[in-house]
Design a protein around this motif. Structure first.
Motif, mmCIF file in Angstrom:
data_model
loop_
_atom_site.group_PDB
_atom_site.id
_atom_site.type_symbol
_atom_site.label_atom_id
_atom_site.label_comp_id
_atom_site.label_asym_id
_atom_site.label_seq_id
_atom_site.Cartn_x
_atom_site.Cartn_y
_atom_site.Cartn_z
ATOM 1 N N UNK A 19 0.793 -1.223 0.000
ATOM 2 C CA UNK A 19 0.000 0.000 0.000
ATOM 3 C C UNK A 19 0.824 1.270 0.000
ATOM 4 N N UNK A 20 2.002 1.229 -0.593
ATOM 5 C CA UNK A 20 2.917 2.366 -0.582
ATOM 6 C C UNK A 20 3.139 2.853 -2.012
ATOM 7 N N UNK A 21 2.925 4.157 -2.226
ATOM 8 C CA UNK A 21 3.213 4.767 -3.523
ATOM 9 C C UNK A 21 4.726 4.952 -3.694
ATOM 10 N N UNK A 22 5.152 5.165 -4.958
ATOM 11 C CA UNK A 22 6.567 5.377 -5.274
ATOM 12 C C UNK A 22 6.712 6.625 -6.139
ATOM 13 N N UNK A 23 7.593 7.527 -5.712
ATOM 14 C CA UNK A 23 8.035 8.637 -6.552
ATOM 15 C C UNK A 23 9.398 8.237 -7.098
ATOM 16 N N UNK A 24 9.505 8.098 -8.412
ATOM 17 C CA UNK A 24 10.781 7.722 -9.029
ATOM 18 C C UNK A 24 11.640 8.962 -9.189
ATOM 19 N N UNK A 25 12.795 8.915 -8.552
ATOM 20 C CA UNK A 25 13.671 10.087 -8.437
ATOM 21 C C UNK A 25 14.956 9.862 -9.220
ATOM 22 N N UNK A 26 15.216 10.717 -10.238
ATOM 23 C CA UNK A 26 16.484 10.656 -10.966
ATOM 24 C C UNK A 26 17.529 11.324 -10.078
ATOM 25 N N UNK A 27 18.199 10.499 -9.296
ATOM 26 C CA UNK A 27 19.055 11.030 -8.240
ATOM 27 C C UNK A 27 20.456 11.353 -8.768
ATOM 28 N N UNK A 28 20.990 12.437 -8.270
ATOM 29 C CA UNK A 28 22.380 12.782 -8.497
ATOM 30 C C UNK A 28 22.836 13.662 -7.350
ATOM 31 N N UNK A 29 24.105 13.573 -7.057
ATOM 32 C CA UNK A 29 24.741 14.478 -6.095
ATOM 33 C C UNK A 29 26.095 14.853 -6.664
ATOM 34 N N UNK A 30 26.328 16.147 -6.831
ATOM 35 C CA UNK A 30 27.607 16.630 -7.366
ATOM 36 C C UNK A 30 27.931 15.966 -8.700
ATOM 37 N N UNK A 31 26.919 15.821 -9.533
ATOM 38 C CA UNK A 31 26.927 15.335 -10.911
ATOM 39 C C UNK A 31 27.078 13.826 -11.030
#
Length: 877
Positions: free
Chosen positions: A504-516
Motif C-alpha cells: 500500500x505504498x506509492x513510489x516517486x521515481x527520483x532521478x538522483x544525483x549528487x555533485x553530478x
C-alpha cells in the motif's frame, strides 16, 4: 566662477587625456584587475565576475564558456566607462566625491547589463520548442541584478581609482595651452542654447513615466511576484508592477520616479553640455539608482511582512529578502533604464524648451494630464496574468488497490493545488527516501555504499504509517553505455515498485544525483587555497561527464567544485547531446510505468547543480530541461496507453543549502500536473549553520516554499528533509517540522530510510550509518529507528480523505489527532483512510462520518468511514 584656462578646441587625444578620460580608463583597468583577481582566487566561482579558480577564462565547449569573457567583460567595461566620460563633462575638474558616486553607480549597472547580455547570449543556442526568445530575454534581465550586487561591494575600489585619476592634474597643466581645464569652483555652466536643468529633468521623468507604466503591464507584471524569485515578496509589495495591487503599484511608481527624478536633477545640475547622449546616460544611471532604492524598500517590506511567523524558531530571513529584493530591483532598474535611455535620446529634440514655443502651460496640461492618467491606469486595468493550475476532473468510482494520482485544483483563490486520487479524495503522501538502488562512488570497494533493498524494507516502511517512498535511481545504471538502456536495472526498479504496491505504498521515481556523478572522484587531485579533492558521489555516467580539464577541487561543499560546475554547464547547454540522452532515459522509464498507479510520479532531477553561469543555467536552462523531459514523459505515457503521472521538480541545490535561490521561471512548461518539491533542510545541513546562522527557520522554509509552489500553480511536497543529528536533541526539530507540515496539509519524504556504511554520507570512521533505519558498521546488525525521530514521524494523519482540509493537528507519542474537512463536490469518494500509530485501540469521536471504525494493521490502526459535508474526526487514547 568657473575659469577656462584655454579656449582651444580639444582633439580626440586631448579628450582621452582629460580628467574624465583618465577616470574612465582607471575604472576600466580596475575592473579588469578585479575580474582577474576573482578568476585567480575565488574557489567557489560564485563571486568571480568571469570564471573562478580552477575554471578556464574561456573554452570551445559552448557559448556559455566564451561569452563571459568575449561578450560580458567588454560590455561591462564599456557600460562602466562611457557614463564616466559623458557625466565627467569633457575636461572638467570635478569634485572627487562626485566622480566616485557616478563611477560606483555606473559599475553596478554595468555589471548587471553584462550579466544580462551574457546570459541571453548563452541561452540563444537553446532557443526552440522548450525556450522562447522572449522568456530568455526577460529572465536574463530579471536576474541580472544579482551580478550587480557583487559590484556594490567591489565597486568602491573601482570608483576610488576613477576619482583619484580624475583629480590628478597633468604635469605643467597650467602652462599647456592645449590642455584646457575647468576647475569646479561653482556649479557648472551650461551651453547658452541648452534648456534649464529643470526642463531637462522634466523630459527624463516624463519619458521614464511612460516606460514604467507600460512595463508594469508588460514584463514588469512578473518581475517581482510571478517571477523567478517572486516567493520572497510577501505582504505589501511597493513595486511598479501590476501584480502588486493598486496600493503597491501606485506606491512603487511614485517611489521609483521620485528617486529617479531626484537623481536626474542632481546629475543635470553638474552637466556642462545638455545633449541627447548626456540625457541617455543620465537616465541610465538614475534608473539604476532608482532600481536599487526600490529594491531596498521591497526587501524591507518583505522582511516586515515575514516577521512573526507562527510557531517559528528565530531566524535571519531578512538576509534572504535583502539579497532577492535588491537584486530584483537593480535588474528592473537597468532594464527600464535601457529603454528609457533610448527614449530620452529620441525625445530630446521635443524637450520642454522647444515645446513651450508651441503650447501654452494650460494646453500642455490639457494634453498631458489625461494621457498620464490613462497610462497610469493601464496596468491596473490589464492586471497580472497568473500561471494556471490544474483543471477539475470528474471523479471516477474507486477500484481495488492504490488509486492513481493526479492534482486537484486549489480549494480557494489563494490556496494551493493538492495531490489527490482519481476518485476525488485528497491524498497526503508522507514517507521516506530510499537510496538502496543508487549507484554511489565507493570510497572503499570492500564496504558497500548501500544495503540490499528487500520486501522487508517496504513492510517496515508501511508499519511506520508511511504511504510513499521516494525511490532514487541512477542514470549511470540506467544508461551505462550511451544509447543502451539496462533492462536488468529497470527490472530492479519494477520489483521495488511492485513490493511497495503490495504494502500500500506509492513510489516517486527520483532521478538522483549528487555533485553530478561518481566519475568526478579525484582523490589524488592536487588542491590548494582552502579546497580539497572531489570525493565523487552519484548520478551521471562517465560518458556524460564532460569537465574540459577543470579542477576537481571542492570548496566548502561538494557542489562548489569547478569540475561539477563545468559538467552541469555542459549538461544545461546540451553539449554533445548529453541532456537529450537523459530526456530519452526518462522516456524509457515512463514507458515502462505508463499505466502503473503505484507510481505517483517522476522527480526529474535531484538537487540540480548551479552550472557554470548561474542563475541562467540553474534557473532558465534548468526549466528548459524540465519542459523537454516532461514532453518526452507525456509522449511515452501516451505510447504506453497510460495516464499522466505527477511531475515533481526542484530548484537548484543552492535552495537546499540556503533555503532560497533563483528558481525556474513560472510558466516554464504548459503541463499542469506539477508538484514543487524542494528540499527544506533548514536548521539541519544548510550552509548557514556552519556560520552560526539560521537564515530561514523550519517553519519559514516551508511557508516560503509554499508561496513558490503557488507561483507555479503547483502542489507542494518536500522531497527531502531531515538529516538532523542527535535524535534525543533534534527530535524536537522533527516535531516542529511535522507540525508545520500539518498546518499546511502536506506530506514529504524524510532522508533517509537506510544507507550503507560505505556511503559517501557516512564517515569513514562512523560506528553506525544514518539516518532512520541505521546499521551497526561493526557487526552489520540493524538498529531500530530512534524514538526521537520515529515518534514524530509516525504520528497520526489522514492518508486519503474527501473534501477540503480545514484543520489538522497531531500529538506525537500518544497517537492523538484532530482532523476536520469539508466535502463540497458531488461524486467524490467518501471513504476515509486515517493512520493511527500504537498498539492500543484508539477512541474515535466523529461528526459527519458514517460507519466509523478502526482496524488493526501492522504498526498501528487504520481508521475508516464515509464522510460527507462538514465533518470532524478526533482520535484519543
Amino acid at each position: 566662477m568657473s575659469v577656462l584656462t584655454s579656449p582651444m578646441p580639444t582633439t580626440r587625444l586631448s579628450r582621452l587625456r582629460s580628467p574624465a578620460g583618465r577616470a574612465a580608463a582607471a575604472a576600466a583597468v580596475a575592473l579588469v584587475l578585479i575580474v582577474a583577481a576573482g578568476a585567480a582566487w575565488d574557489p567557489s566561482g560564485l563571486l568571480a565576475p568571469v570564471s573562478g579558480r580552477g575554471l578556464p577564462l574561456m573554452g570551445g565547449g559552448g557559448v556559455y564558456r566564451w561569452a563571459p569573457l568575449l561578450v560580458g567583460l567588454p560590455t561591462m567595461l564599456l557600460a562602466a566607462s562611457v557614463p564616466v566620460l559623458a557625466i565627467g563633462g569633457g575636461r572638467v575638474r570635478r569634485a572627487r566625491w562626485w566622480i566616485f558616486l557616478v563611477t560606483w553607480t555606473a559599475v553596478a549597472g554595468a555589471a548587471a547589463l553584462a550579466a544580462a547580455v551574457t546570459g541571453f547570449v548563452s541561452a540563444l543556442p537553446l532557443i526552440g520548442p522548450h525556450l522562447s526568445v522572449g522568456s530568455a530575454l526577460r529572465f536574463a534581465f530579471a536576474t541580472s541584478g544579482f551580478a550587480a550586487m557583487k559590484f556594490l561591494l567591489a565597486g568602491p575600489l573601482v570608483a576610488a581609482a576613477a576619482a583619484l585619476a580624475h583629480g590628478r592634474l597633468p604635469l605643467a597643466a597650467s602652462s599647456d595651452e592645449h590642455d584646457p581645464v575647468v576647475r569646479d569652483t561653482e556649479p557648472d555652466t551650461v551651453d547658452p542654447d541648452a534648456d534649464r536643468p529643470a526642463s531637462a529633468v522634466g523630459v527624463c521623468v516624463a519619458v521614464m513615466f511612460v516606460v514604467v507604466t507600460l512595463a508594469a503591464a508588460a514584463f514588469g507584471a512578473s518581475w517581482w511576484r510571478g517571477g523567478p524569485v517572486g516567493y520572497a515578496f510577501a505582504g505589501l509589495l511597493p513595486a511598479p508592477s501590476a501584480a502588486a495591487g493598486v496600493v503597491g503599484y501606485l506606491c512603487g511608481v511614485v517611489l521609483f520616479l521620485g528617486v529617479f527624478g531626484a537623481t536626474v536633477r542632481a546629475m543635470q545640475q553638474r552637466l556642462v553640455r545638455h545633449t541627447s547622449s548626456a540625457a541617455a546616460v543620465t537616465v541610465w544611471l538614475a534608473s539604476t539608482v532608482a532600481g536599487l532604492g526600490i529594491g531596498v524598500v521591497c526587501a524591507v517590506a518583505a522582511a516586515l511582512a515575514s516577521a512573526g511567523l507562527r510557531d517559528a524558531g528565530p531566524d535571519s530571513w531578512w538576509i534572504g529578502t535583502t539579497l532577492l529584493g535588491v537584486g530584483t530591483g537593480i535588474g528592473y532598474g537597468i532594464a527600464v533604464g535601457l529603454i528609457g535611455a533610448v527614449g530620452a535620446a529620441v525625445a530630446w529634440r521635443w524637450r520642454p524648451g522647444r515645446v513651450t514655443a508651441r503650447l501654452s502651460g494650460s494646453r500642455r496640461w490639457a494634453v498631458g494630464a489625461p494621457v498620464a492618467v490613462l497610462l497610469a491606469a493601464l496596468p491596473l486595468v490589464i492586471g497580472p496574468s497568473a500561471v494556471p493550475g490544474p483543471q477539475p476532473v470528474a471523479p471516477v468510482p474507486a477500484s481495488a488497490g492504490l488509486q492513481r494520482l493526479h492534482l486537484l485544483p486549489a480549494a480557494t483563490e489563494d490556496g494551493l493545488p493538492t495531490i489527490g486520487d482519481v476518485t476525488g479524495r485528497q491524498v497526503i503522501l508522507r514517507g521516506v527516501n530510499v537510496n538502496q538502488l543508487i549507484d554511489y562512488h565507493l570510497r572503499d570497494p570492500a564496504v558497500p555504499a548501500t544495503e540490499p533493498l528487500t520486501d522487508a524494507d517496504f513492510a517496515q516502511i508501511a508499519a511506520m504509517g508511511f504511504n510513499v517512498v521516494r525511490l532514487g535511481m541512477s542514470w549511470s545504471r540506467l544508461e551505462p553505455r550511451r544509447g543502451e538502456f539496462d533492462q536488468a536495472y529497470l527490472q530492479q526498479i519494477s520489483t521495488a515498485v511492485a513490493s511497495a504496491k503490495a504494502h500500500g505504498v506509492y513510489v516517486v521515481l527520483d532521478m538522483h544525483q549528487d555533485a553530478w556523478g561518481n566519475a568526478l572522484a579525484r582523490p589524488g587531485e592536487q588542491c590548494g587555497g582552502g579546497t580539497s579533492p572531489t570525493t565523487g558521489w552519484d548520478g551521471a555516467p562517465a560518458w556524460a561527464t564532460i569537465t574540459d580539464g577543470t579542477l576537481h577541487c571542492q570548496f566548502l561543499a561538494r557542489d562548489l567544485a569547478p569540475a561539477v560546475a563545468t559538467a552541469f554547464g555542459n549538461f544545461y547547454t546540451d553539449r554533445d547531446g548529453i541532456q537529450s540522452e537523459l530526456v530519452r532515459a526518462w522516456a524509457f522509464v515512463a514507458r515502462a510505468f505508463a499505466n502503473e498507479p503505484a507510481v505517483a510520479g517522476y522527480d526529474l532531477l535531484n538537487e540540480p547543480g548551479i552550472g557554470a553561469n548561474p542563475p541562467i543555467s540553474s534557473g532558465l536552462l534548468l526549466g528548459r530541461y524540465y519542459d523537454a523531459a516532461i514532453t518526452a514523459i507525456r509522449d511515452a505515457e501516451r505510447a504506453g496507453q497510460g495516464f499522466a503521472h505527477l511531475v515533481f521538480f526542484e530548484p537548484s541545490v543552492l535552495w537546499s543549502g540556503l533555503a532560497f535561490d533563483v528558481a525556474p521561471p513560472p510558466g516554464f512548461t504548459g503541463d499542469r500536473q506539477l508538484v514543487f518539491a524542494p528540499h527544506p533542510y533548514s536548521e539541519s545541513i544548510t550552509m548557514d549553520q556552519s556560520f552560526g546562522l539560521t537564515i530561514a527557520s523550519i517553519e519559514r522554509n516551508l511557508a516560503v516554499s509554499a508561496r513558490a509552489a503557488a507561483s507555479y500553480g503547483a502542489a507542494y511536497w518536500p522531497g527531502e528533509w531531515g538529516w538532523f543529528g542527535d535524535p534525543a536533541v533534534d527530535g524536537a526539530k522533527v516535531t516542529r517540522f511535522g507540525a508545520a507540515q500539518d498546518r499546511l496539509g502536506i506530506g514529504g519524504a524524510f532522508w533517509v530510510w537506510k544507507q550503507g556504511c560505505g556511503s559517501p554520507e557516512t564517515g569513514a570512521d562512523a560506528e553506525t550509518s544514518g539516518n532512520l533505519a541505521r546499521i551497526d558498521c561493526v557487526t552489520g546488525a540493524a538498529i531500530p529507528p530512534p524514538t526521537g525521530f520515529a515518534q514524530p514521524l509516525t504520528r497520526a494523519y489522514p492518508r486519503a480523505f474527501p473534501g477540503r482540509l480545514d484543520r489538522l493537528e497531531a500529538t506525537p507519542g500518544d497517537g492523538g489527532l484532530t482532523f476536520a474537512a469539508t466535502v463540497g463536490a458531488d461524486g467524490v469518494n467518501c471513504a476515509l483512510d486515517i493512520w493511527v500509530p500504537g498498539e492500543a485501540q484508539p477512541r474515535l469521536a466523529t461528526q459527519g462520518v458514517g460507519d466509523a471504525a478502526s482496524v488493526k494493521v501492522p504498526g498501528g490502526w487504520q481508521v475508516t468511514g464515509c464522510a460527507r459535508g462538514a465533518y470532524t474526526v478526533t482520535v484519543t487514547r
